[in-house]
Design a protein around this motif. Sequence first.
Motif, mmCIF file in Angstrom:
data_model
loop_
_atom_site.group_PDB
_atom_site.id
_atom_site.type_symbol
_atom_site.label_atom_id
_atom_site.label_comp_id
_atom_site.label_asym_id
_atom_site.label_seq_id
_atom_site.Cartn_x
_atom_site.Cartn_y
_atom_site.Cartn_z
ATOM 1 N N SER A 115 0.523 -1.290 0.092
ATOM 2 C CA SER A 115 -0.003 0.193 0.094
ATOM 3 C C SER A 115 0.766 1.420 -0.150
ATOM 4 O O SER A 115 0.360 2.058 -0.183
ATOM 5 C CB SER A 115 -1.166 -0.375 1.518
ATOM 6 N N ASN A 116 2.370 1.514 0.534
ATOM 7 C CA ASN A 116 2.949 2.542 -0.213
ATOM 8 C C ASN A 116 3.509 3.055 -1.269
ATOM 9 O O ASN A 116 4.571 3.748 -1.053
ATOM 10 C CB ASN A 116 4.012 2.127 1.476
ATOM 11 N N VAL A 117 3.272 2.508 -2.243
ATOM 12 C CA VAL A 117 3.784 3.351 -3.442
ATOM 13 C C VAL A 117 2.368 3.379 -4.105
ATOM 14 O O VAL A 117 1.304 2.630 -4.333
ATOM 15 C CB VAL A 117 4.585 1.865 -4.197
ATOM 16 N N LEU A 147 -0.151 -8.648 1.779
ATOM 17 C CA LEU A 147 0.279 -7.866 1.980
ATOM 18 C C LEU A 147 1.195 -7.709 3.038
ATOM 19 O O LEU A 147 1.978 -9.148 3.131
ATOM 20 C CB LEU A 147 -0.910 -7.133 2.574
ATOM 21 N N ASP A 148 2.458 -7.165 2.781
ATOM 22 C CA ASP A 148 3.738 -7.292 3.544
ATOM 23 C C ASP A 148 3.110 -7.225 5.220
ATOM 24 O O ASP A 148 2.460 -5.928 5.785
ATOM 25 C CB ASP A 148 4.169 -5.805 3.499
ATOM 26 N N LYS A 149 3.356 -8.656 6.077
ATOM 27 C CA LYS A 149 3.126 -8.480 7.424
ATOM 28 C C LYS A 149 3.769 -7.013 8.464
ATOM 29 O O LYS A 149 3.248 -6.458 8.741
ATOM 30 C CB LYS A 149 3.704 -9.657 7.880
ATOM 31 N N GLU A 150 4.748 -7.056 7.604
ATOM 32 C CA GLU A 150 5.446 -5.899 9.095
ATOM 33 C C GLU A 150 4.677 -4.517 8.491
ATOM 34 O O GLU A 150 5.297 -3.391 9.853
ATOM 35 C CB GLU A 150 6.946 -6.198 8.964
ATOM 36 N N SER A 151 4.223 -4.449 7.731
ATOM 37 C CA SER A 151 3.999 -3.131 6.962
ATOM 38 C C SER A 151 2.992 -2.563 8.524
ATOM 39 O O SER A 151 1.185 -2.717 8.110
ATOM 40 C CB SER A 151 3.693 -2.625 5.900
ATOM 41 N N GLN A 152 2.797 -1.154 8.868
ATOM 42 C CA GLN A 152 1.203 -1.387 9.564
ATOM 43 C C GLN A 152 0.580 -0.276 8.188
ATOM 44 O O GLN A 152 -0.792 -0.442 8.304
ATOM 45 C CB GLN A 152 1.761 0.285 10.075
HETATM 46 C C1 LIG Z 1 7.365 0.416 1.884
HETATM 47 O O1 LIG Z 1 6.753 -0.942 2.663
HETATM 48 C C2 LIG Z 1 8.209 -0.975 2.504
HETATM 49 C C3 LIG Z 1 8.190 -2.224 3.835
HETATM 50 O O2 LIG Z 1 7.276 -1.605 4.685
HETATM 51 C C4 LIG Z 1 9.532 -0.437 3.060
HETATM 52 O O3 LIG Z 1 10.646 -1.499 3.256
HETATM 53 C C5 LIG Z 1 9.648 0.213 2.068
HETATM 54 O O4 LIG Z 1 10.278 1.300 2.057
HETATM 55 C C6 LIG Z 1 8.182 1.270 2.070
HETATM 56 N N1 LIG Z 1 8.350 1.923 1.034
HETATM 57 C C7 LIG Z 1 8.408 3.091 0.380
HETATM 58 C C8 LIG Z 1 8.542 3.848 -1.158
HETATM 59 O O5 LIG Z 1 7.846 4.034 1.302
#
Ligand SMILES: *[C@@H]1O[C@H](CO)[C@@H](O)[C@H](O)[C@H]1NC(C)=O
Length: 486
Positions: A115-117, A147-152
């Motif tokens: 979700s962070n892109v 999804l990425d487990k560690e990503s809030q």
């Molecule tokens: C997206 O999330 C991942 C995992 O949480 C992190 O490693 C990565 O740096 C993040 N990428 C951006 C562009 O924020």
Amino acid sequence: MKKITFCVVVILLAVLVIGIHDYMPSLSTIPVYQSISNTQSTNYAEKTPVHHSVSNIQSVKAPVHHSVSNIQPTTSGKKAPVHQPMSNLQPTIGTLAISHFKDVPDMTLTVRMSSNVTSLLNFFYCTMLRSLALYWSSKLGPLGLILDKESQDDHKFAENLQQYQEHLGMNISIHYEPLPKNKRVLTVVKGRSHGYNRQLYSSFIMDKFISTPIVAWTDTDAKFTTPVTRDNILTGNKLRVKGMNTFQNNWIQGWDKLGIKMIGKPMPSDFMTFFPVYIWRDTITNCRNHILNYLNVSTIEEAYIQVGSQDVGIMSSVNIIMTYAYYFEKERYDWHIDIGNVDLQKYNKLRLIPGHELTSPDLTPDFHVTLHDKYYKDDKNIVNRQAYCAAVNNTVLNMEQNIKQMCEPFKTNEMWLLFEFCNTIKQEHLTTWCKNKIKHCSSMIKEHYDKTRQLVNKGVYNLDLKKVKVVEEAAKFHNVKCQPFL
Ligand SMILES: *[C@@H]1O[C@H](CO)[C@@H](O)[C@H](O)[C@H]1NC(C)=O
Ligand SMILES: *[C@@H]1O[C@H](CO)[C@@H](O)[C@H](O)[C@H]1NC(C)=O
Ligand SMILES: *[C@@H]1O[C@H](CO)[C@@H](O)[C@H](O)[C@H]1NC(C)=O
Ligand SMILES: *[C@@H]1O[C@H](CO)[C@@H](O)[C@H](O)[C@H]1NC(C)=O
């Protein structure tokens, strides 16, 4: 010279797409193109507003009722339970829906997402989910997100999305993948972001998260262009596969080389030319076991690092898995390979291992239910309109006046679009399969729409544009604003 160009492109792209998780097969040679930036398009929805009420959307910000079990990482992912009766959106699913999909094994429309892109979020909501909401039946199975487990952020993303399940008439199952133990997985393919590496690696363990017998694998930038019927997925009890001869493109040779390193077999065709890719879940398990055996390693992480570090090309997980399926499980799938205007014997000699040649039944035409939006230029937003008009045509649905008006220009258009996948790179069947068989392709289109019309008339697909609005509402959580759908 080639090498220099390649390096420049890789560096440019590394800068452009840092963090992009999406599976982007053709990144090394193709400029990133976003067809959703169609600013000049006629905006039907605004000119002649769609009068569907969206008032009930606001009321769905209810507490999330999903049980904890489905948000834990699990090797037996479950359908996310919906604890309230379905909304008024799909009241009419009757016996035909049940009988139409009755003998279809359960599947999960599976997307590896992060979700962070921002660009991924845009594609996810505006391209994939909006079209999915209209053209994928919940009777086929849920949308499943890994999804990425560690990503809030991913957890928040999932929570937001699951609130809209009812209004989308679709279950959304969430599966959290922990970081690989060996962090080298994230950096091994040079010039690729952590996310990209992780996504490639992740493909080889999807079966640990998705528990349905079929994994219907798709990308965030796939756009559905027609309601999906049983026949689009299965022939008898075999899963349909499409492939295409795209070996003229240099990145395909890189895929092929890495695939050979991974499983010891050459690609019989390019399988990154359609979505969803329907895979028996255990094919993924079997493929992984084959890789471990072939490379004499004990974990798939080791295998990925060993092959990925060789720097002979980029990797295509879809192609590795489907190439495995071709050589080891060919009879479980129904193959539709477009070898182009090339002689079959010559093609076999060039591409296939003796004893594993393609035969003419493997070359039977098939059409697409999606296109690859990132590589499909559609400045005037024709695709969604034509697709929607074809889907509602001659059904019992009561179209709004503005939709009727919108469909007027498409009245005589056949849906040749179904034989296209990309247009900024050439991936279509109009100049191959359909070249001398226009009649045949045309009757395939007609037959398909005869079926979808029945499904629409029985309420299996209600083509309710409110669901598109629901997706747009859900997207606001991430400040994603989609271009008008129609
Ligand atoms: C997206 O999330 C991942 C995992 O949480 C992190 O490693 C990565 O740096 C993040 N990428 C951006 C562009 O924020
Ligand atoms: C969602 O999942 C629940 C539990 O498996 C099921 O009862 C329900 O019918 C599903 N809803 C849809 C729309 O498929
Ligand atoms: C496989 O790997 C093991 C342990 O690394 C080693 O002992 C064995 O000889 C290898 N086998 C082959 C066939 O290379
Ligand atoms: C609409 O349906 C009619 C009747 O089946 C068909 O003749 C016509 O070609 C269809 N139009 C489009 C645009 O598909």
